[in-house]
Design a protein around this motif. Sequence first.
Motif, PDB file in Angstrom:
ATOM      1  N   ARG A   1     -17.532   9.001  -8.477  1.00  0.00           N
ATOM      2  CA  ARG A   1     -16.226   9.093  -9.140  1.00  0.00           C
ATOM      3  C   ARG A   1     -15.274   7.988  -8.696  1.00  0.00           C
ATOM      4  O   ARG A   1     -14.461   7.525  -9.493  1.00  0.00           O
ATOM      5  N   PHE A   2     -15.335   7.603  -7.445  1.00  0.00           N
ATOM      6  CA  PHE A   2     -14.434   6.593  -6.892  1.00  0.00           C
ATOM      7  C   PHE A   2     -15.198   5.299  -6.630  1.00  0.00           C
ATOM      8  O   PHE A   2     -16.379   5.325  -6.279  1.00  0.00           O
ATOM      9  N   THR A   3     -14.490   4.175  -6.758  1.00  0.00           N
ATOM     10  CA  THR A   3     -15.068   2.874  -6.456  1.00  0.00           C
ATOM     11  C   THR A   3     -14.084   2.053  -5.635  1.00  0.00           C
ATOM     12  O   THR A   3     -12.930   1.881  -6.051  1.00  0.00           O
ATOM     13  N   ILE A   4     -14.553   1.571  -4.506  1.00  0.00           N
ATOM     14  CA  ILE A   4     -13.734   0.686  -3.685  1.00  0.00           C
ATOM     15  C   ILE A   4     -14.141  -0.756  -3.961  1.00  0.00           C
ATOM     16  O   ILE A   4     -15.335  -1.055  -4.135  1.00  0.00           O
ATOM     17  N   SER A   5     -13.165  -1.637  -4.014  1.00  0.00           N
ATOM     18  CA  SER A   5     -13.442  -3.054  -4.222  1.00  0.00           C
ATOM     19  C   SER A   5     -12.350  -3.864  -3.538  1.00  0.00           C
ATOM     20  O   SER A   5     -11.318  -3.314  -3.132  1.00  0.00           O
ATOM     21  N   ARG A   6     -12.587  -5.141  -3.417  1.00  0.00           N
ATOM     22  CA  ARG A   6     -11.595  -5.992  -2.769  1.00  0.00           C
ATOM     23  C   ARG A   6     -11.583  -7.364  -3.420  1.00  0.00           C
ATOM     24  O   ARG A   6     -12.595  -7.829  -3.964  1.00  0.00           O
ATOM     25  N   ASP A   7     -10.428  -7.994  -3.342  1.00  0.00           N
ATOM     26  CA  ASP A   7     -10.251  -9.363  -3.828  1.00  0.00           C
ATOM     27  C   ASP A   7      -9.684 -10.148  -2.657  1.00  0.00           C
ATOM     28  O   ASP A   7      -8.485 -10.066  -2.371  1.00  0.00           O
ATOM     29  N   ASN A   8     -10.546 -10.873  -1.982  1.00  0.00           N
ATOM     30  CA  ASN A   8     -10.097 -11.580  -0.783  1.00  0.00           C
ATOM     31  C   ASN A   8      -9.114 -12.711  -1.113  1.00  0.00           C
ATOM     32  O   ASN A   8      -8.299 -13.086  -0.269  1.00  0.00           O
TER      33      ASN A   8
ATOM     34  N   TYR B   1      -8.801  -2.234  -3.486  1.00  0.00           N
ATOM     35  CA  TYR B   1      -8.520  -1.286  -4.556  1.00  0.00           C
ATOM     36  C   TYR B   1      -9.357  -0.021  -4.378  1.00  0.00           C
ATOM     37  O   TYR B   1     -10.430  -0.038  -3.779  1.00  0.00           O
ATOM     38  N   LEU B   2      -8.861   1.061  -4.940  1.00  0.00           N
ATOM     39  CA  LEU B   2      -9.636   2.292  -5.043  1.00  0.00           C
ATOM     40  C   LEU B   2      -9.470   2.812  -6.463  1.00  0.00           C
ATOM     41  O   LEU B   2      -8.398   3.303  -6.822  1.00  0.00           O
ATOM     42  N   GLN B   3     -10.516   2.662  -7.251  1.00  0.00           N
ATOM     43  CA  GLN B   3     -10.523   3.204  -8.604  1.00  0.00           C
ATOM     44  C   GLN B   3     -10.986   4.643  -8.522  1.00  0.00           C
ATOM     45  O   GLN B   3     -12.090   4.915  -8.031  1.00  0.00           O
ATOM     46  N   MET B   4     -10.153   5.557  -8.991  1.00  0.00           N
ATOM     47  CA  MET B   4     -10.451   6.989  -8.903  1.00  0.00           C
ATOM     48  C   MET B   4     -10.563   7.560 -10.301  1.00  0.00           C
ATOM     49  O   MET B   4      -9.567   7.600 -11.036  1.00  0.00           O
ATOM     50  N   ASN B   5     -11.746   7.990 -10.672  1.00  0.00           N
ATOM     51  CA  ASN B   5     -12.002   8.573 -11.982  1.00  0.00           C
ATOM     52  C   ASN B   5     -12.354  10.046 -11.845  1.00  0.00           C
ATOM     53  O   ASN B   5     -12.684  10.516 -10.755  1.00  0.00           O
TER      54      ASN B   5
ATOM     55  N   ARG C   1      -5.657   4.072 -10.186  1.00  0.00           N
ATOM     56  CA  ARG C   1      -6.155   2.946  -9.409  1.00  0.00           C
ATOM     57  C   ARG C   1      -5.155   2.655  -8.301  1.00  0.00           C
ATOM     58  O   ARG C   1      -4.003   2.293  -8.576  1.00  0.00           O
ATOM     59  N   LEU C   2      -5.583   2.828  -7.074  1.00  0.00           N
ATOM     60  CA  LEU C   2      -4.751   2.508  -5.932  1.00  0.00           C
ATOM     61  C   LEU C   2      -4.979   1.059  -5.520  1.00  0.00           C
ATOM     62  O   LEU C   2      -6.093   0.546  -5.609  1.00  0.00           O
ATOM     63  N   SER C   3      -3.911   0.443  -5.056  1.00  0.00           N
ATOM     64  CA  SER C   3      -3.990  -0.922  -4.534  1.00  0.00           C
ATOM     65  C   SER C   3      -3.409  -0.955  -3.139  1.00  0.00           C
ATOM     66  O   SER C   3      -2.519  -0.164  -2.806  1.00  0.00           O
ATOM     67  N   CYS C   4      -3.906  -1.854  -2.337  1.00  0.00           N
ATOM     68  CA  CYS C   4      -3.385  -2.035  -0.990  1.00  0.00           C
ATOM     69  C   CYS C   4      -3.324  -3.522  -0.710  1.00  0.00           C
ATOM     70  O   CYS C   4      -4.360  -4.183  -0.599  1.00  0.00           O
ATOM     71  N   ALA C   5      -2.110  -4.034  -0.596  1.00  0.00           N
ATOM     72  CA  ALA C   5      -1.904  -5.444  -0.304  1.00  0.00           C
ATOM     73  C   ALA C   5      -1.738  -5.635   1.200  1.00  0.00           C
ATOM     74  O   ALA C   5      -1.163  -4.785   1.881  1.00  0.00           O
ATOM     75  N   ALA C   6      -2.211  -6.760   1.687  1.00  0.00           N
ATOM     76  CA  ALA C   6      -2.171  -7.018   3.126  1.00  0.00           C
ATOM     77  C   ALA C   6      -1.640  -8.422   3.405  1.00  0.00           C
ATOM     78  O   ALA C   6      -2.372  -9.280   3.903  1.00  0.00           O
ATOM     79  N   PRO C   7      -0.383  -8.660   3.107  1.00  0.00           N
ATOM     80  CA  PRO C   7       0.190  -9.978   3.400  1.00  0.00           C
ATOM     81  C   PRO C   7       0.250 -10.213   4.903  1.00  0.00           C
ATOM     82  O   PRO C   7       0.466  -9.293   5.681  1.00  0.00           O
ATOM     83  N   GLY C   8      -0.003 -11.420   5.315  1.00  0.00           N
ATOM     84  CA  GLY C   8       0.071 -11.736   6.733  1.00  0.00           C
ATOM     85  C   GLY C   8      -1.161 -11.396   7.530  1.00  0.00           C
ATOM     86  O   GLY C   8      -1.202 -11.617   8.732  1.00  0.00           O
ATOM     87  N   LEU C   9      -2.178 -10.854   6.865  1.00  0.00           N
ATOM     88  CA  LEU C   9      -3.421 -10.473   7.535  1.00  0.00           C
ATOM     89  C   LEU C   9      -4.497 -11.488   7.181  1.00  0.00           C
ATOM     90  O   LEU C   9      -4.544 -11.975   6.058  1.00  0.00           O
ATOM     91  N   SER C  10      -5.346 -11.791   8.125  1.00  0.00           N
ATOM     92  CA  SER C  10      -6.531 -12.602   7.819  1.00  0.00           C
ATOM     93  C   SER C  10      -7.511 -11.693   7.089  1.00  0.00           C
ATOM     94  O   SER C  10      -8.532 -11.260   7.625  1.00  0.00           O
ATOM     95  N   PHE C  11      -7.184 -11.418   5.861  1.00  0.00           N
ATOM     96  CA  PHE C  11      -7.769 -10.303   5.109  1.00  0.00           C
ATOM     97  C   PHE C  11      -9.279 -10.382   5.045  1.00  0.00           C
ATOM     98  O   PHE C  11      -9.957  -9.362   5.218  1.00  0.00           O
TER      99      PHE C  11
END
Length: 123
Positions: free
Chosen positions: A66-73, A79-83, A18-28
């Motif tokens: 196989r992969f699922t992209i999702s976000r938590d605003n 996130y990228l869930q890779m199965n 599971r990959l994560s990408c944080a974006a501090p300082g961005l109007s996400f």
Amino acid sequence: VQLQASGGGPVQAGGFLRLSCAAPGLSFSSYGMGWFRQAPAKEREIVAAISRSGDTTYYADSVKGRFTISRDNAKNTVYLQMNSLKPEDTAVYYCAADFFGRVATRPREYKYWGQGTLVTVSS
């Protein structure tokens, strides 16, 4: 703005990450987000993308199912869930932010990029 990708590493074929990408300082919540990957001697390619609200997604044919992209605003994180990982999924994975909030599929449409996280899938 610096996006912070994490979660890569070595994994055996058939495994998951599971990959994560944080974006501090961005109007996400205003940005569409995407995951790209680049394997050695290959061009950067889209893996998945998600609209700013999360209600629209895109997947490359090679990862569909196989992969699922999702976000938590609320957490400014995508996130990228890779199965069912395959050796051909081996690449550096990058997250990126699209200013217009779209589901964008071309690198030039993205304004901000993370530093990349390496995924290595062994057979």
